[in-house]
Design a protein around this motif. Sequence first.
Motif, PDB file in Angstrom:
ATOM      1  N   TYR A   1       0.827  -1.205   0.000  1.00 51.81           N
ATOM      2  CA  TYR A   1       0.000   0.000   0.000  1.00 51.81           C
ATOM      3  C   TYR A   1       0.868   1.264   0.000  1.00 51.81           C
ATOM      4  CZ  TYR A   1      -3.523   3.390   1.349  1.00 51.81           C
ATOM      5  OH  TYR A   1      -4.341   4.476   1.398  1.00 51.81           O
ATOM      6  N   ILE A   2       1.955   1.241   0.740  1.00 55.40           N
ATOM      7  CA  ILE A   2       2.846   2.400   0.785  1.00 55.40           C
ATOM      8  C   ILE A   2       3.531   2.609  -0.566  1.00 55.40           C
ATOM      9  CG2 ILE A   2       4.998   3.264   1.800  1.00 55.40           C
ATOM     10  CD1 ILE A   2       4.083   1.982   4.442  1.00 55.40           C
ATOM     11  N   GLN A   3       3.953   1.533  -1.222  1.00 60.32           N
ATOM     12  CA  GLN A   3       4.632   1.641  -2.514  1.00 60.32           C
ATOM     13  C   GLN A   3       3.687   2.077  -3.632  1.00 60.32           C
ATOM     14  OE1 GLN A   3       7.898   1.374  -3.112  1.00 60.32           O
ATOM     15  NE2 GLN A   3       8.163   1.147  -0.901  1.00 60.32           N
ATOM     16  N   ASN A   4       2.407   1.672  -3.548  1.00 57.31           N
ATOM     17  CA  ASN A   4       1.373   2.062  -4.502  1.00 57.31           C
ATOM     18  C   ASN A   4       1.762   1.692  -5.940  1.00 57.31           C
ATOM     19  OD1 ASN A   4      -1.104   2.955  -5.225  1.00 57.31           O
ATOM     20  ND2 ASN A   4      -0.532   5.129  -5.258  1.00 57.31           N
ATOM     21  N   ASP A   5       2.233   0.472  -6.111  1.00 60.21           N
ATOM     22  CA  ASP A   5       2.605  -0.041  -7.427  1.00 60.21           C
ATOM     23  C   ASP A   5       1.615  -1.126  -7.828  1.00 60.21           C
ATOM     24  OD1 ASP A   5       3.900  -0.754  -9.743  1.00 60.21           O
ATOM     25  OD2 ASP A   5       5.527  -1.820  -8.730  1.00 60.21           O
ATOM     26  N   ILE A   6       1.032  -1.015  -9.009  1.00 57.05           N
ATOM     27  CA  ILE A   6       0.011  -1.956  -9.458  1.00 57.05           C
ATOM     28  C   ILE A   6       0.580  -3.359  -9.621  1.00 57.05           C
ATOM     29  CG2 ILE A   6       0.241  -1.594 -11.939  1.00 57.05           C
ATOM     30  CD1 ILE A   6      -3.090  -1.662 -10.204  1.00 57.05           C
ATOM     31  N   ASN A   7       1.837  -3.471 -10.004  1.00 58.83           N
ATOM     32  CA  ASN A   7       2.458  -4.775 -10.158  1.00 58.83           C
ATOM     33  C   ASN A   7       2.621  -5.468  -8.805  1.00 58.83           C
ATOM     34  OD1 ASN A   7       3.530  -6.810 -11.744  1.00 58.83           O
ATOM     35  ND2 ASN A   7       5.619  -6.060 -11.489  1.00 58.83           N
ATOM     36  N   LEU A   8       2.908  -4.708  -7.761  1.00 60.15           N
ATOM     37  CA  LEU A   8       3.015  -5.300  -6.424  1.00 60.15           C
ATOM     38  C   LEU A   8       1.661  -5.789  -5.922  1.00 60.15           C
ATOM     39  CD1 LEU A   8       5.497  -2.933  -4.552  1.00 60.15           C
ATOM     40  CD2 LEU A   8       5.867  -5.283  -5.278  1.00 60.15           C
ATOM     41  N   TYR A   9       0.586  -5.086  -6.267  1.00 61.40           N
ATOM     42  CA  TYR A   9      -0.752  -5.540  -5.885  1.00 61.40           C
ATOM     43  C   TYR A   9      -1.050  -6.907  -6.494  1.00 61.40           C
ATOM     44  CZ  TYR A   9      -2.127  -0.996  -3.997  1.00 61.40           C
ATOM     45  OH  TYR A   9      -2.226   0.132  -3.252  1.00 61.40           O
ATOM     46  N   LYS A  10      -0.700  -7.063  -7.766  1.00 56.43           N
ATOM     47  CA  LYS A  10      -0.952  -8.333  -8.448  1.00 56.43           C
ATOM     48  C   LYS A  10      -0.239  -9.474  -7.733  1.00 56.43           C
ATOM     49  CE  LYS A  10       1.344  -9.129 -12.204  1.00 56.43           C
ATOM     50  NZ  LYS A  10       1.825  -9.128 -13.585  1.00 56.43           N
ATOM     51  N   TRP A  11       1.039  -9.276  -7.440  1.00 53.54           N
ATOM     52  CA  TRP A  11       1.786 -10.351  -6.811  1.00 53.54           C
ATOM     53  C   TRP A  11       1.372 -10.567  -5.365  1.00 53.54           C
ATOM     54  CZ3 TRP A  11       3.335 -13.662  -9.953  1.00 53.54           C
ATOM     55  CH2 TRP A  11       3.763 -13.290 -11.210  1.00 53.54           C
ATOM     56  N   PHE A  12       0.893  -9.536  -4.694  1.00 52.70           N
ATOM     57  CA  PHE A  12       0.362  -9.717  -3.348  1.00 52.70           C
ATOM     58  C   PHE A  12      -0.817 -10.686  -3.366  1.00 52.70           C
ATOM     59  CE2 PHE A  12      -2.940  -8.547  -0.299  1.00 52.70           C
ATOM     60  CZ  PHE A  12      -2.281  -8.867   0.877  1.00 52.70           C
ATOM     61  N   TRP A  13      -1.747 -10.470  -4.319  1.00 55.44           N
ATOM     62  CA  TRP A  13      -2.921 -11.349  -4.383  1.00 55.44           C
ATOM     63  C   TRP A  13      -2.546 -12.767  -4.794  1.00 55.44           C
ATOM     64  CZ3 TRP A  13      -7.121 -10.592  -1.916  1.00 55.44           C
ATOM     65  CH2 TRP A  13      -7.526  -9.302  -1.633  1.00 55.44           C
ATOM     66  N   VAL A  14      -1.565 -12.926  -5.663  1.00 60.01           N
ATOM     67  CA  VAL A  14      -1.110 -14.265  -6.051  1.00 60.01           C
ATOM     68  C   VAL A  14      -0.531 -14.985  -4.840  1.00 60.01           C
ATOM     69  CG1 VAL A  14       0.633 -15.505  -7.391  1.00 60.01           C
ATOM     70  CG2 VAL A  14      -0.752 -13.745  -8.485  1.00 60.01           C
ATOM     71  N   PHE A  15       0.347 -14.325  -4.086  1.00 61.72           N
ATOM     72  CA  PHE A  15       0.928 -14.949  -2.907  1.00 61.72           C
ATOM     73  C   PHE A  15      -0.100 -15.162  -1.801  1.00 61.72           C
ATOM     74  CE2 PHE A  15       5.000 -13.275  -4.674  1.00 61.72           C
ATOM     75  CZ  PHE A  15       5.516 -14.518  -4.977  1.00 61.72           C
ATOM     76  N   PHE A  16      -1.121 -14.312  -1.750  1.00 58.87           N
ATOM     77  CA  PHE A  16      -2.205 -14.509  -0.788  1.00 58.87           C
ATOM     78  C   PHE A  16      -2.884 -15.856  -1.034  1.00 58.87           C
ATOM     79  CE2 PHE A  16      -6.774 -14.327  -0.065  1.00 58.87           C
ATOM     80  CZ  PHE A  16      -6.801 -14.160   1.307  1.00 58.87           C
ATOM     81  N   TYR A  17      -3.242 -16.145  -2.280  1.00 58.29           N
ATOM     82  CA  TYR A  17      -3.900 -17.417  -2.584  1.00 58.29           C
ATOM     83  C   TYR A  17      -2.965 -18.602  -2.384  1.00 58.29           C
ATOM     84  CZ  TYR A  17      -8.082 -15.142  -4.247  1.00 58.29           C
ATOM     85  OH  TYR A  17      -9.227 -14.416  -4.302  1.00 58.29           O
ATOM     86  N   ILE A  18      -1.693 -18.431  -2.698  1.00 53.54           N
ATOM     87  CA  ILE A  18      -0.739 -19.524  -2.496  1.00 53.54           C
ATOM     88  C   ILE A  18      -0.604 -19.844  -1.014  1.00 53.54           C
ATOM     89  CG2 ILE A  18       1.704 -20.158  -2.629  1.00 53.54           C
ATOM     90  CD1 ILE A  18       1.790 -18.682  -5.311  1.00 53.54           C
ATOM     91  N   ILE A  19      -0.452 -18.830  -0.189  1.00 52.67           N
ATOM     92  CA  ILE A  19      -0.265 -19.066   1.244  1.00 52.67           C
ATOM     93  C   ILE A  19      -1.542 -19.574   1.894  1.00 52.67           C
ATOM     94  CG2 ILE A  19       0.167 -17.918   3.456  1.00 52.67           C
ATOM     95  CD1 ILE A  19       2.217 -16.183   1.977  1.00 52.67           C
ATOM     96  N   ALA A  20      -2.672 -18.935   1.617  1.00 52.44           N
ATOM     97  CA  ALA A  20      -3.926 -19.304   2.280  1.00 52.44           C
ATOM     98  C   ALA A  20      -4.359 -20.726   1.930  1.00 52.44           C
ATOM     99  CB  ALA A  20      -5.015 -18.310   1.918  1.00 52.44           C
ATOM    100  N   TYR A  21      -4.439 -21.013   0.653  1.00 54.32           N
ATOM    101  CA  TYR A  21      -4.910 -22.338   0.264  1.00 54.32           C
ATOM    102  C   TYR A  21      -3.796 -23.381   0.306  1.00 54.32           C
ATOM    103  CZ  TYR A  21      -9.493 -20.644  -0.711  1.00 54.32           C
ATOM    104  OH  TYR A  21     -10.740 -20.117  -0.554  1.00 54.32           O
ATOM    105  N   GLY A  22      -2.552 -22.974   0.285  1.00 49.41           N
ATOM    106  CA  GLY A  22      -1.456 -23.921   0.456  1.00 49.41           C
ATOM    107  C   GLY A  22      -1.438 -24.501   1.849  1.00 49.41           C
ATOM    108  N   ILE A  23      -1.598 -23.660   2.854  1.00 46.97           N
ATOM    109  CA  ILE A  23      -1.635 -24.135   4.237  1.00 46.97           C
ATOM    110  C   ILE A  23      -2.863 -25.006   4.467  1.00 46.97           C
ATOM    111  CG2 ILE A  23      -1.966 -23.391   6.632  1.00 46.97           C
ATOM    112  CD1 ILE A  23      -0.126 -21.042   6.007  1.00 46.97           C
TER     113      ILE A  23
END
Length: 124
Positions: free
Chosen positions: A65-87
């Motif tokens: 949120y501080i960086q405000n980069d659209i590419n970082l948002y995309k990868w945040f959501w990808v890693f969110f699904y990997i971590i949440a459903y991976g566990i």
Amino acid sequence: MNISLGLLFILIFYVDRFFGGEFNKGEYKDLTEFMNWSDSKGGKVVRWGGILSVLLLISVAIYVYIQNDINLYKWFWVFFYIIAYGIKSLGEWMYLEGRKYLFSLSLMMFGIISVLAIYHFNAN
């Protein structure tokens, strides 16, 4: 884009909530054992893994949120699904009988592909 990401999150949550228990109901000896697996050792592992991943994701979300980069948002959501459903799928694979973990892995792949598609189509 934010509305579509929110709808995607809600859709995956409700599909997991309502169809996850029905995925392979017949393979369990006792359905109450399956429905109350959060009281078992596997449920405790998944719960603590979820708490740690939420803390990690909150700290990463603040940075993104501080960086405000659209590419970082995309990868945040990808890693969110990997971590949440991976566990979640790891806990189901290790501590439950049957193949419910395949359903969780399918939801994880659907979430990742959907996030990448949303960002790809909104970029063009």
